[in-house]
Structure formats: structure tokens, C-alpha cells
Design an enzyme around this catalytic site. Structure first.
Site, PDB file in Angstrom:
ATOM      1  CE  LYS A 115      -3.532   2.720   0.117  1.00 16.94           C
ATOM      2  NZ  LYS A 115      -4.577   2.724   1.146  1.00 16.94           N
TER       3      LYS A 115
ATOM      4  CE  LYS B  54      -2.618   7.785   7.320  1.00 20.57           C
ATOM      5  NZ  LYS B  54      -3.019   6.415   6.887  1.00 20.57           N
TER       6      LYS B  54
END
Length: 292
Positions: A171, A239
Site C-alpha cells: 500500500k 500521512k
């Protein structure tokens, strides 16, 4: 039909939980905001007033939370998922978090007799709604096989990519590619605008050639029209790029293009664009060129 507890019913988690309901599963959902629980109930799910209530009697527990500290608190906390999940429960964390945290969660789960998978997703809100997400799954092969059917209710590309933490590593790579591509699409759009080219025609022909991509298809029109309602917030991509940079340092890697786009995203967030869709990186590119 499986009994599923779902914690985190936001932009991504809410549609995913609803798709699990539509697939015939009993889904008990919990979210800190009751309005999101009510939406799940309206879709046929069951409302839970706490993590404990959502987890009780569940065969599978899904979590979809914003960041690593949230997963640690909700899963590992004193009144969290592992405190209430029965041995044999299968935890499927679809959040995007640090790979080391995913491994720590899996270890803690194993100590309680709970199987755990890190299963972050890609595709944004539209694919969460359609149930066509891409899901990259880390964990034991046996646990993946047990979860494969329920994951098929929320995604069409569901791939076991390795041991615990591998899903989060893939990811991170996904987020690196997506951010870099958004940045380049933004630069291309500003370039076309500066030369007075019809941007609709320009993006259409780019999309039909080697420059074409899912990012261009999904974000090009919205960027051209400056429509930045959040499907995936820029602050969350900020983030995620922090996760990429941290994991790269751990591996002793240099990712110069990734570092540059991370700085551009950080600047956009610092200038107040964090709650907009990540395609709003265009605003930062236009500011750099004095064209905002």
C-alpha cells in the site's frame, strides 16, 4: 452468512460495511459519530454502541481507521478489539498504517488466539461504494483463504502479497505511485493552461496514450474543473507519504521523486488544503507558478 464486526464507518469504511450487508452478512458497526452508524443501520446493518458490542460474537472483525495510533488504540487498547474478540476470530485491518505496526498487531492478536490480516485498500470512495476495491493482504496464507470470500464483497482485486506487514508495504508503494502521478497530472494541466490549449481535449488524448492512467481517468476532470470534494483527503495522503519515507529509510533506500512529491503534499497541507481531495495538489502547483 458470516457475523462481522466493523469498526470505522467513514468515507471508506461505511460503504465497505454496507457492501458486506448486501452480500448477505450480518454486520454490526461502530463509529465514534452516531450518524455514520445510523447510515449502516439504514442499509440493513446493526448498530453497535461500542467496540466491545461490535466485536462480541463476531467471526470477522474489520477495522478501517485513519492512522497507526488509531489502530493501536482501537485494537490493542484496554477496551479494544483484542480485549473482547473470542479466540479464533479473524481480524482484518483495512487501515493504511506503518508495516511495523501491522506486524505488532498480528503478534498481539496471535497471543490472544486471534488471526490477523493487514488488508489496506486502494480505489478511493467510488470503488468503495461499487465494491471494486483493490486489496493487498499481508498475513498467513490460511487466514487469507478464510477471509477471501468476505473480502470479495468489497473488492475485485484481492491479492495475498506476503507475511504480516506486506500488505502495508505494498500500500505504501501504491501511495507513492498515486501521489507522484497526481503531481505530474497537475503539472501537465498547468502546462496546458499556460499555453492556452483546450484542457478537456488535451487530457482526453493524453488518457488514450501511454500517459493514460487510472489516476488521470479518476482525477483529471475534477482537477481541470477545480472540484476538490474529498474522496481521499490530502492530509491522509500526507500521512501515507510519511509511512513511505520511514519505510524507505529502514531499508536504506533513496526515493528522490517520492521525497519531492512528499514535500509538495506537506506544503499543500500546511497551506490549509489538507481536508480537500488529494487531487487538490494541483492548487500547490498553481501557487508555485503564480497562477492561483
Amino acid at each position: 452468512m458470516s457475523r462481522i464486526g466493523f469498526v470505522g464507518l467513514g468515507i471508506m469504511g461505511g460503504p465497505m460495511a454496507a457492501n458486506l450487508v448486501r452480500a448477505g452478512h450480518r454486520v454490526a458497526g461502530y463509529n465514534r459519530g452516531p450518524a455514520k452508524v445510523e447510515r449502516l443501520v439504514a442499509a440493513g446493518g446493526v448498530g453497535a454502541s461500542s467496540v466491545a458490542e461490535a466485536v462480541r460474537d463476531a467471526e470477522f472483525v474489520f477495522t478501517m481507521l485513519p492512522d497507526s495510533p488509531d489502530v493501536e488504540a482501537v485494537v490493542l487498547g484496554e477496551d479494544g478489539v483484542l480485549a473482547h474478540a473470542a479466540p479464533g476470530t479473524l481480524l482484518v485491518d483495512c487501515s493504511t498504517i506503518r508495516p511495523d505496526v501491522a506486524r505488532r498487531v498480528a503478534e498481539a492478536a496471535a497471543a490472544r488466539g486471534v488471526r490477523a490480516l493487514d488488508a489496506p485498500v486502494s480505489g478511493g470512495e467510488p470503488k468503495a461504494v461499487d465494491g471494486t476495491l483493490s486489496i493487498m493482504v499481508g498475513g498467513e496464507a490460511e487466514a487469507f483463504a478464510a477471509a477471501r470470500e468476505v473480502l470479495g464483497a468489497v473488492g475485485t482485486t484481492v491479492v495475498h502479497v506476503g507475511a504480516s506487514g506486506a500488505g502495508q508495504t505494498v500500500k505504501a508503494a501504491n501511495q507513492l505511485v498515486v501521489a507522484g502521478t497526481i503531481g505530474l497530472v497537475a503539472e501537465a494541466l498547468v502546462f496546458l493552461e499556460a499555453h492556452g490549449v483546450d484542457t478537456e481535449a488535451g487530457l482526453t488524448v493524453l488518457g488514450g496514450g501511454l500517459a493514460g492512467s487510472t489516476v488521470l481517468d479518476a482525477k483529471g476532470r475534477k482537477m481541470r474543473e477545480r472540484e476538490f470534494a474529498p474522496g481521499f483527503r490530502l492530509e491522509l495522503h500526507h500521512k501515507d507519504l510519511g509511512i513511505v519515507q520511514s519505510a524507505a529509510r529502514e531499508a536504506g533506500l533513496s526515493i528522490p521523486l517520492g521525497g519531492l512529491v512528499a514535500q509538495l503534499v506537506a506544503a499543500a497541507v500546511a497551506q490549509g488544503d489538507g481536508t480537500l481531495d488529494h487531487s487538490a495538489l494541483l492548487r500547490q502547483i498553481t501557487r508555485l507558478n503564480g497562477r492561483d
